[in-house]
Design a protein around this motif. Structure first.
Motif, PDB file in Angstrom:
ATOM      1  N   ARG A   1       0.691  -1.086   0.004  1.00  0.00           N
ATOM      2  CA  ARG A   1      -0.080   0.119  -0.173  1.00  0.00           C
ATOM      3  C   ARG A   1       0.752   1.377  -0.054  1.00  0.00           C
ATOM      4  O   ARG A   1       0.234   2.301  -0.187  1.00  0.00           O
ATOM      5  CB  ARG A   1      -1.217  -0.018   1.101  1.00  0.00           C
ATOM      6  N   SER A   2       2.350   1.088   0.133  1.00  0.00           N
ATOM      7  CA  SER A   2       2.972   2.065   0.128  1.00  0.00           C
ATOM      8  C   SER A   2       3.300   2.555  -1.201  1.00  0.00           C
ATOM      9  O   SER A   2       3.702   2.337  -2.771  1.00  0.00           O
ATOM     10  CB  SER A   2       4.090   1.571   1.259  1.00  0.00           C
ATOM     11  N   LYS A   3       4.576   3.798  -1.131  1.00  0.00           N
ATOM     12  CA  LYS A   3       5.578   3.979  -2.042  1.00  0.00           C
ATOM     13  C   LYS A   3       6.028   3.126  -2.957  1.00  0.00           C
ATOM     14  O   LYS A   3       6.574   2.917  -4.420  1.00  0.00           O
ATOM     15  CB  LYS A   3       5.981   5.026  -2.422  1.00  0.00           C
ATOM     16  N   PHE A   4       6.074   1.467  -2.090  1.00  0.00           N
ATOM     17  CA  PHE A   4       7.560   0.702  -2.151  1.00  0.00           C
ATOM     18  C   PHE A   4       7.335  -0.356  -3.286  1.00  0.00           C
ATOM     19  O   PHE A   4       7.574  -0.325  -4.573  1.00  0.00           O
ATOM     20  CB  PHE A   4       7.293  -0.207  -1.442  1.00  0.00           C
ATOM     21  N   SER A   5       5.866  -0.055  -3.708  1.00  0.00           N
ATOM     22  CA  SER A   5       5.310  -0.560  -4.923  1.00  0.00           C
ATOM     23  C   SER A   5       5.165  -0.429  -6.053  1.00  0.00           C
ATOM     24  O   SER A   5       4.993  -1.151  -7.619  1.00  0.00           O
ATOM     25  CB  SER A   5       3.353  -1.305  -4.930  1.00  0.00           C
ATOM     26  N   GLN A   6       5.228   1.168  -6.012  1.00  0.00           N
ATOM     27  CA  GLN A   6       5.460   1.949  -7.279  1.00  0.00           C
ATOM     28  C   GLN A   6       6.582   2.347  -7.943  1.00  0.00           C
ATOM     29  O   GLN A   6       6.763   2.771  -9.124  1.00  0.00           O
ATOM     30  CB  GLN A   6       4.469   3.518  -7.064  1.00  0.00           C
ATOM     31  N   ILE A   7       7.155   1.657  -7.391  1.00  0.00           N
ATOM     32  CA  ILE A   7       8.897   1.804  -7.726  1.00  0.00           C
ATOM     33  C   ILE A   7       9.240   0.983  -8.781  1.00  0.00           C
ATOM     34  O   ILE A   7       9.332   0.152  -8.010  1.00  0.00           O
ATOM     35  CB  ILE A   7      10.256   2.361  -6.615  1.00  0.00           C
TER      36      ILE A   7
ATOM     37  N   THR B   1      16.537   3.310 -10.234  1.00  0.00           N
ATOM     38  CA  THR B   1      15.573   2.697  -9.616  1.00  0.00           C
ATOM     39  C   THR B   1      15.926   2.013  -8.254  1.00  0.00           C
ATOM     40  O   THR B   1      14.817   1.917  -6.984  1.00  0.00           O
ATOM     41  CB  THR B   1      15.250   1.216 -10.054  1.00  0.00           C
TER      42      THR B   1
ATOM     43  N   GLN C   1      16.001   5.489  -5.913  1.00  0.00           N
ATOM     44  CA  GLN C   1      14.722   5.348  -5.323  1.00  0.00           C
ATOM     45  C   GLN C   1      14.183   4.726  -4.249  1.00  0.00           C
ATOM     46  O   GLN C   1      13.766   4.997  -3.538  1.00  0.00           O
ATOM     47  CB  GLN C   1      13.419   5.395  -6.368  1.00  0.00           C
TER      48      GLN C   1
ATOM     49  N   PHE D   1      13.230   5.712  -1.007  1.00  0.00           N
ATOM     50  CA  PHE D   1      12.323   4.682  -0.379  1.00  0.00           C
ATOM     51  C   PHE D   1      11.971   4.783   1.391  1.00  0.00           C
ATOM     52  O   PHE D   1      11.520   5.117   2.439  1.00  0.00           O
ATOM     53  CB  PHE D   1      11.097   4.282  -0.496  1.00  0.00           C
TER      54      PHE D   1
ATOM     55  N   GLU E   1      13.621   7.386   3.683  1.00  0.00           N
ATOM     56  CA  GLU E   1      12.362   8.003   4.719  1.00  0.00           C
ATOM     57  C   GLU E   1      11.208   7.771   5.462  1.00  0.00           C
ATOM     58  O   GLU E   1      11.471   7.642   6.536  1.00  0.00           O
ATOM     59  CB  GLU E   1      12.175   8.839   4.021  1.00  0.00           C
ATOM     60  N   THR E   2      11.164   6.463   5.490  1.00  0.00           N
ATOM     61  CA  THR E   2      10.371   5.229   5.689  1.00  0.00           C
ATOM     62  C   THR E   2      11.012   4.691   6.663  1.00  0.00           C
ATOM     63  O   THR E   2      10.268   4.518   8.370  1.00  0.00           O
ATOM     64  CB  THR E   2       9.943   3.965   5.107  1.00  0.00           C
TER      65      THR E   2
END
Length: 118
Positions: free
Chosen positions: A29-35, A61, A64, A68, A71-72
């Motif tokens: 559900r986080s930005k992880f899946s969009q990288i 990549t 990124q 991520f 920051e997390t």
């Protein structure tokens, strides 16, 4: 338990980070899946050649992913510290923090060229 795997271009064993299902769902559900983008990639696992969806860890990549996780980890650290201040540390936050650091270390290791998310 599920795992997130890192592969090299060589026929070396994968690095597997075991994660709880809830943690993987949280990552999804986080930005992880969009990288990056999963691409069918041929790898050798246990002396068997198979094709699985992997994210190639190119420089941009990888950067990124590292951003991520940096920051997390900072966000989760703040949560842990806030809870420690009130003398009731969150087990889930400590778990997330440990797993995030393990994953970040793998992303920083440039010998890994691919990532399997599941």
């Amino acid at each position: 338990m599920l795992d997130i795997s890192f592969y090299t271009d060589a026929e070396e064993p994968a690095e597997r980070i075991e994660v709880a299902e809830a943690f993987l769902e949280w990552l999804a559900r986080s930005k992880f899946s969009q990288i990056g983008k999963d691409c069918s990639t041929r790898v050798i696992i246990d002396e068997e050649e198979i094709i699985i969806p992997l994210v190639e860890l190119k420089k941009s990549t990888r950067s990124q992913f590292v951003d991520f996780f940096n920051e997390t980890i900072v966000e989760e650290t703040k949560k842990v510290l806030d809870r420690l201040d009130s003398l009731s540390p969150s087990v889930e936050s400590v778990y997330r923090l440990r797993k995030l650091i393990e994953l970040l270390d793998c992303f920083k290791n440039e010998s890994y060229q691919y990532l399997q998310r599941i």
